[in-house]
Write a protein that holds these residues in place. Structure first.
Motif, PDB file in Angstrom:
ATOM      1  N   ASN A 102       7.988   4.823   1.181  1.00 56.18           N
ATOM      2  CA  ASN A 102       6.635   4.996   0.709  1.00 56.18           C
ATOM      3  C   ASN A 102       5.747   4.009   1.485  1.00 56.18           C
ATOM      4  O   ASN A 102       5.811   2.802   1.230  1.00 56.18           O
ATOM      5  N   ALA A 104       2.673   3.256   1.266  1.00 50.99           N
ATOM      6  CA  ALA A 104       1.757   2.489   0.405  1.00 50.99           C
ATOM      7  C   ALA A 104       2.481   1.271  -0.179  1.00 50.99           C
ATOM      8  O   ALA A 104       1.910   0.187  -0.240  1.00 50.99           O
ATOM      9  N   LYS A 105       3.713   1.456  -0.606  1.00 54.54           N
ATOM     10  CA  LYS A 105       4.475   0.330  -1.150  1.00 54.54           C
ATOM     11  C   LYS A 105       4.848  -0.656  -0.038  1.00 54.54           C
ATOM     12  O   LYS A 105       4.937  -1.852  -0.286  1.00 54.54           O
ATOM     13  N   ASP A 106       5.092  -0.144   1.164  1.00 51.93           N
ATOM     14  CA  ASP A 106       5.391  -1.032   2.298  1.00 51.93           C
ATOM     15  C   ASP A 106       4.226  -1.954   2.593  1.00 51.93           C
ATOM     16  O   ASP A 106       4.402  -3.139   2.861  1.00 51.93           O
ATOM     17  N   LYS A 107       2.997  -1.437   2.519  1.00 50.43           N
ATOM     18  CA  LYS A 107       1.802  -2.243   2.763  1.00 50.43           C
ATOM     19  C   LYS A 107       1.623  -3.304   1.691  1.00 50.43           C
ATOM     20  O   LYS A 107       1.217  -4.431   1.964  1.00 50.43           O
ATOM     21  N   GLU A 108       1.908  -2.934   0.432  1.00 50.23           N
ATOM     22  CA  GLU A 108       1.789  -3.884  -0.675  1.00 50.23           C
ATOM     23  C   GLU A 108       2.772  -5.039  -0.509  1.00 50.23           C
ATOM     24  O   GLU A 108       2.439  -6.185  -0.784  1.00 50.23           O
ATOM     25  N   ASN A 109       3.970  -4.737  -0.057  1.00 53.40           N
ATOM     26  CA  ASN A 109       4.988  -5.780   0.105  1.00 53.40           C
ATOM     27  C   ASN A 109       4.686  -6.707   1.270  1.00 53.40           C
ATOM     28  O   ASN A 109       5.039  -7.876   1.233  1.00 53.40           O
ATOM     29  N   GLY A 111       1.517  -7.352   2.382  1.00 49.64           N
ATOM     30  CA  GLY A 111       0.221  -8.008   2.172  1.00 49.64           C
ATOM     31  C   GLY A 111       0.185  -8.989   1.102  1.00 49.64           C
ATOM     32  O   GLY A 111       0.713  -9.836   0.632  1.00 49.64           O
TER      33      GLY A 111
END
Length: 111
Positions: A102, A104-109, A111
């Motif tokens: 995912n 979107a989850k990769d970016k959250e992790n 950032g």
């Protein structure tokens, strides 16, 4: 994974919802992953069947050829008896054989 070797049921099976969302943490994400994998499998099966049926294609239709083409009939029956792509995809997901990510989850992790 080869769709011919998977041990998926040929009829609808009730699954525990907790098992479906346990890996992703979201039932809707799990269903989206299964749906995308089912589309991939459907295209693969369709292309495989079309490739095999092209061997039987003839330019002139003779009634004797049409009625005596048992190999083509057996091939079609084999593909009709295969489990549906959604059942195969669900089984693959439950077994942990589907790779997904995912962004979107990769970016959250990160950032």
């Amino acid at each position: 994974m080869d769709y011919k070797k998977v041990k998926a049921p040929t009829t609808t099976v009730t699954h525990d919802l907790e098992q479906l969302w346990k890996e992703t943490g979201n039932i809707y994400e799990s269903i989206a992953i299964i749906g995308k994998r089912a589309n991939q499998l459907s295209l693969e099966i369709k292309n495989d069947l079309q490739r095999k049926l092209q061997d039987f294609a003839s330019t002139n239709d003779n009634m004797e050829e049409v009625s005596e083409n048992y190999e083509q009939i057996e091939l079609s029956r084999y593909y009709e008896k295969l489990p549906k792509p959604t059942l195969i995809a669900t089984q693959e997901f439950m077994d942990g054989d589907v790779y997904y990510r995912n962004p979107a989850k990769d970016k959250e992790n990160l950032g």
